[in-house]
Design a protein around this motif. Structure first.
Motif, PDB file in Angstrom:
ATOM      1  N   UNK A  89      51.928 -30.614  25.187  1.00  0.00           N
ATOM      2  CA  UNK A  89      51.061 -29.757  24.379  1.00  0.00           C
ATOM      3  C   UNK A  89      50.042 -30.550  23.576  1.00  0.00           C
ATOM      4  N   UNK A  90      50.323 -31.838  23.342  1.00  0.00           N
ATOM      5  CA  UNK A  90      49.437 -32.643  22.500  1.00  0.00           C
ATOM      6  C   UNK A  90      48.731 -33.748  23.283  1.00  0.00           C
ATOM      7  N   UNK A  91      48.826 -33.714  24.593  1.00  0.00           N
ATOM      8  CA  UNK A  91      48.187 -34.734  25.418  1.00  0.00           C
ATOM      9  C   UNK A  91      46.726 -34.384  25.648  1.00  0.00           C
ATOM     10  N   UNK A  92      45.840 -35.360  25.407  1.00  0.00           N
ATOM     11  CA  UNK A  92      44.418 -35.215  25.679  1.00  0.00           C
ATOM     12  C   UNK A  92      44.061 -36.152  26.828  1.00  0.00           C
ATOM     13  N   UNK A  93      43.464 -35.599  27.864  1.00  0.00           N
ATOM     14  CA  UNK A  93      43.079 -36.387  29.029  1.00  0.00           C
ATOM     15  C   UNK A  93      41.595 -36.719  28.950  1.00  0.00           C
ATOM     16  N   UNK A  94      41.281 -37.988  29.186  1.00  0.00           N
ATOM     17  CA  UNK A  94      39.889 -38.457  29.158  1.00  0.00           C
ATOM     18  C   UNK A  94      39.538 -38.987  30.547  1.00  0.00           C
ATOM     19  N   UNK A  95      38.607 -38.294  31.224  1.00  0.00           N
ATOM     20  CA  UNK A  95      38.223 -38.679  32.583  1.00  0.00           C
ATOM     21  C   UNK A  95      37.185 -39.784  32.542  1.00  0.00           C
ATOM     22  N   UNK A  96      37.498 -40.906  33.180  1.00  0.00           N
ATOM     23  CA  UNK A  96      36.551 -42.010  33.263  1.00  0.00           C
ATOM     24  C   UNK A  96      35.534 -41.705  34.349  1.00  0.00           C
ATOM     25  N   UNK A  97      34.283 -41.498  33.919  1.00  0.00           N
ATOM     26  CA  UNK A  97      33.210 -41.118  34.841  1.00  0.00           C
ATOM     27  C   UNK A  97      32.021 -42.061  34.652  1.00  0.00           C
ATOM     28  N   UNK A  98      31.350 -42.416  35.756  1.00  0.00           N
ATOM     29  CA  UNK A  98      30.089 -43.166  35.615  1.00  0.00           C
ATOM     30  C   UNK A  98      28.966 -42.218  35.226  1.00  0.00           C
ATOM     31  N   UNK A  99      27.951 -42.718  34.558  1.00  0.00           N
ATOM     32  CA  UNK A  99      26.814 -41.880  34.232  1.00  0.00           C
ATOM     33  C   UNK A  99      26.129 -41.410  35.499  1.00  0.00           C
ATOM     34  N   UNK A 100      26.080 -42.276  36.482  1.00  0.00           N
ATOM     35  CA  UNK A 100      25.553 -41.929  37.792  1.00  0.00           C
ATOM     36  C   UNK A 100      26.071 -42.952  38.793  1.00  0.00           C
ATOM     37  N   UNK A 101      26.161 -42.564  40.049  1.00  0.00           N
ATOM     38  CA  UNK A 101      26.639 -43.491  41.072  1.00  0.00           C
ATOM     39  C   UNK A 101      28.122 -43.767  40.943  1.00  0.00           C
ATOM     40  N   UNK A 102      28.503 -45.046  41.019  1.00  0.00           N
ATOM     41  CA  UNK A 102      29.907 -45.447  40.973  1.00  0.00           C
ATOM     42  C   UNK A 102      30.176 -46.277  39.719  1.00  0.00           C
ATOM     43  N   UNK A 103      31.460 -46.384  39.377  1.00  0.00           N
ATOM     44  CA  UNK A 103      31.848 -47.236  38.260  1.00  0.00           C
ATOM     45  C   UNK A 103      31.441 -48.676  38.542  1.00  0.00           C
ATOM     46  N   UNK A 104      30.983 -49.373  37.504  1.00  0.00           N
ATOM     47  CA  UNK A 104      30.551 -50.753  37.684  1.00  0.00           C
ATOM     48  C   UNK A 104      31.723 -51.709  37.827  1.00  0.00           C
ATOM     49  N   UNK A 105      32.908 -51.276  37.392  1.00  0.00           N
ATOM     50  CA  UNK A 105      34.086 -52.136  37.493  1.00  0.00           C
ATOM     51  C   UNK A 105      34.952 -51.681  38.656  1.00  0.00           C
TER      52      UNK A 105
END
Length: 803
Positions: free
Chosen positions: A188-204
């Protein structure tokens, strides 16, 4: 005007406490320090995250630390299970009879995470090597199990923030979103944060040291798009994946974005779109930084500007420095000197202390703290409304509610509005003197005087111009009327020369002469405008008091006002309305979507903007169009016709409301506006503004005086506000929500239809949005306008403004 800051008393009091006066102008209180929480993240963390590591990180200035939920041993166990199952499938003649593999519960070797009080400073990271969006049902099944195990265990350990790697392609986004939705129910208290690139693919490359499950997809389920064009990725593709996920998850406030900031920022249109979204984490990999001439890491000017915008949000995101240096082993003494790491010889310790600071593993952190301390000052309106950005308030009923003193005090502190009013009054007085002569006393009535700020401005304008006035202050609020009387007796400027009238302006018969007979007003001054100009019944009130204005030369300040609209994307406001429970038992759940809200718009994006070159820098110019306008005084013929139209009144025998023409029909308005939208987006509602001409002098002699301004205007329209009334803070915009957001494709067109409806009891608004695209027709290059989306008709009739 009065509804802007005053719906909730705590809001009013806090805003009052933020300000102090100096010569009638508002001085925002000292700006509070910028809050920036900085965390340390390693994509391949080798050191176990425990209390000691967290304490060491905090000693060096970090606030947060990321930790993987599971260990490499768990990954090895999963891969062995998956390979074994695939081998069985390959050797079996009845593959359909083999059940999907089940992953057993986590063992002590599978995770180093344990319940600790310090876990509130941790961000748990789910396995980056899973693929919940996979087209292969086996890979998707395994990934969902892993994800569920990890989120459930993180919730059990008391970690409320979980970092999740988002989908890499648009294929399977709906499957990914469904898994996220299920995971939100695991705690009930878990917050999920989606790692998204601003555009294209992740740099890492998060899977560089290990096997990603996407690499194990069986050939029959391989994506047909994998070997296609290797050109530039679609600019808004990453944002559209996010939009799909949050829509399926019903805009829950427990799902947000961890946005990776690339070395090269995308066009400003995409930056603004991400700015409007719920960014909770800002991922800054080492590649985001440049090196200055001395070798220190810095962010470009564009990156600094983007960061400044985010730090000004009501809830600014946390920053995560990714692979920007490990947590140092040494600690520092109270005097700030480094203590030698245990096991080092004195010579080695000395060399460590003398190393160049550019090799310091906390240099990126130090730079972020420098940015935190050197943030530019906020604009006056942001300082005034600090903490109340995107805070929706229901408009007041100005004719049925009597305001309290603290409410008046808030908007009396505007540094611009009353100064502009005084200029307009002075200009009007000069024109009236030229018309009436020097000996004639100018009769001025302030309609809706409140606590008297406009009365003071009338008297100051009279003193500065040397024009004698007889001033009337008309106010229906009995409490404010008492204050006006006291002020008339004690204020040296007023000096008992103001006639204070306790009356609704519409029923006031008008000023009287020394023999008691009625006379007419030369100048009528009011401040009845709301956030949408006419939403506080300014037209109706001014119509009702116009009978006291001289029909020949009488001047109304303001002379005219207009309402303006533009479509916006505001996921924050939409999410707030979805989760808002009505506190009014007479208000149904659906009616909260049919109320225009006064709100200090902050975290949003304009969907329709003026075309600018792709290389242009600076803020974009929104396309804000006029909906309708009003002018005063109204021609006598219109008011006479209105009186005739409403002669039927109410049927006395049955009490049934009269259904014939309304006496207020002349104040009904409607509009249909079209907004071109270059980039795809989602419209959550309409932002409303206003412009007003307080006074425009017809006297050409003013043109010869370079210091005299011939037209005095106010504006909340973002296109014209800086030119007409910069730094004005009396009015926040108005927001007309859409119950169901409208998706607009690239190159689409938003058509907005709005009505200002009225009868003999109330005024209300109705609005509807439609989305169109232009599709090619035939071989001659023609196009056809095709509607692809439409909202329902929204109506605020049940909660209209009572006349």
């Amino acid at each position: 005007m009065v509804e802007d800051i005053n719906t909730f008393k705590s809001v009013e009091i806090d805003l009052i406490n933020m300000t102090s006066t100096n010569g009638g102008n508002v001085l925002p209180a000292e700006e509070p320090p910028t809050v920036l929480y900085v965390g340390q993240h390693e994509t391949q963390r080798s050191e176990q995250v425990n209390v000691d590591l967290l304490r060491r990180a905090q000693d060096h200035g970090y606030d947060l630390l990321t930790t993987p939920i599971t260990t490499p041993k768990f990954q090895s166990r999963v891969l062995e299970l998956l390979e074994s199952h695939m081998s069985r499938l390959e050797t079996s003649d009845t593959a359909s009879s083999i059940p999907l593999p089940m992953i057993s519960s986590l063992s002590p070797e599978d995770s180093d995470l344990v319940p600790e009080d310090s876990n509130s400073s941790l961000i748990a990271v789910t396995s980056p090597w899973i693929d919940m969006a996979s087209l292969d049902p086996l890979i998707a099944h395994i990934s969902r199990q892993i994800f569920s195990l990890e989120v459930a265990y993180a919730a059990f350990c008391g970690v409320s923030n979980v970092l999740v790697h988002g989908p890499t392609t648009s294929e399977g986004t709906a499957r990914f979103a469904r898994t996220i939705l299920e995971a939100l129910g695991l705690g009930a208290y878990v917050h999920l944060h989606l790692l998204m690139p601003m555009t294209g693919e992740l740099e890492q490359d998060v899977s560089a040291d290990g096997t990603h499950l996407a690499e194990m997809v069986r050939p029959q389920y391989a994506s047909a798009d994998e070997d296609e064009s290797e050109g530039e990725p679609e600019l808004f593709a990453s944002w559209e994946m996010w939009n799909t996920i949050r829509t399926i998850c019903s805009y829950t406030t427990r799902l947000s974005i961890a946005l990776e900031v690339p070395r090269g920022l995308p066009p400003q249109s995409l930056q603004c779109r991400w700015y409007s979204e719920p960014i909770r984490l800002l991922m800054l990999p080492r590649t985001s930084f440049l090196r200055n001439g001395k070798g220190y890491p810095v962010l470009s000017k564009q990156h600094q500007h983007f960061l400044t915008l985010l730090l000004r949000l009501r809830f600014p995101p946390w920053a995560l420095l990714s692979d920007c240096g490990r947590i140092p082993l040494e600690t520092t003494t109270a005097g700030g000197e480094s203590e030698p790491t245990p096991g080092l010889t004195p010579a080695e310790a000395a060399a460590s202390r003398l190393r160049d600071s550019v090799d310091d593993p906390t240099q990126h952190l130090q730079y972020m703290r420098h940015l935190q301390q050197s943030q530019p000052s906020r604009p006056p309106i942001e300082r005034f409304g600090q903490g109340y950005q995107d805070y929706m308030q229901s408009p007041l009923q100005p004719l049925t509610d009597n305001l309290e003193s603290i409410t008046y005090e808030v908007f009396e502190k505007d540094p611009v509005k009353y100064e502009w009013y005084e200029r307009a009054i002075a200009l009007a007085l000069k024109d009236l003197r030229a018309l009436l002569g020097d000996e004639r006393q100018v009769i001025v009535a302030v309609a809706g005087a409140g606590r008297g700020p406009l009365v003071t401005r009338v008297l100051q304008a009279s003193r500065k111009t040397g024009i004698n006035v007889k001033c009337y202050a008309v106010e229906k609020n009995p409490n404010a009327h008492l204050l006006l009387q006291r002020r008339n007796a004690t204020d040296p400027l007023w000096a008992n020369q103001v006639t204070v009238v306790a009356s609704d302006m519409r029923s006031w018969p008008g000023p009287t002469t020394t023999d008691g007979s009625l006379t007419e007003t030369d100048l009528l001054v009011s401040e009845l405008l709301g956030s949408f100009a006419d939403n506080e019944l300014s037209p109706e009130c001014l119509d009702g008091v116009q009978h006291v204005l001289h029909p020949g030369h009488g001047i109304s300040i303001p002379q005219s006002f207009s309402a303006h609209l533009t479509p916006i994307a505001s996921p924050r406001l939409h999410s707030d309305l979805l989760s808002r429970a009505s506190t009014d038992i007479s208000l149904s759940v659906s009616e909260k979507w049919e109320i225009p809200y006064v709100v200090m718009l902050h975290q949003f994006d304009y969907l329709s903007t003026a075309a600018v070159p792709a290389t242009a820098e600076g803020p974009r110019t929104p396309d804000v169009q006029q909906a309708w306008s009003f002018s005063h005084p109204v021609p006598a013929e219109i008011l006479a016709q209105a009186r005739q139209r409403g002669a039927g009144g109410t049927a006395a025998d049955t009490g049934t409301p009269y259904t014939g023409p309304s006496t207020n029909d002349h104040n009904a308005r409607s509009c249909t506006l079209r907004f071109a939208c270059a980039d795809r987006g989602v419209c959550h509602g309409l932002a409303g503004y206003f412009e007003t001409v307080l006074y425009s002098s017809p006297n050409d002699s003013h043109k010869n005086n370079n210091s005299a301004q011939q037209t005095i205007e106010l504006s909340t329209n973002p296109v014209t506000m800086a030119e007409k009334s910069k730094d004005m803070i009396s009015w926040f915009p108005i927001f007309f929500p859409l119950k169901t957001p409208l998706f607009i494709p690239d190159g689409g067109e938003m058509e907005v239809s709005m009505w200002r409806q009225t009868d003999d009891r109330k005024v209300w608004y109705e609005w509807v949005g439609e989305v169109y695209v232009h599709v090619p027709v035939g071989e001659e290059g023609g196009t056809k306008r095709l509607r692809v989306g439409m909202s329902e008709l929204h109506s605020s009739r049940r909660n209209g403004c009572m006349m």
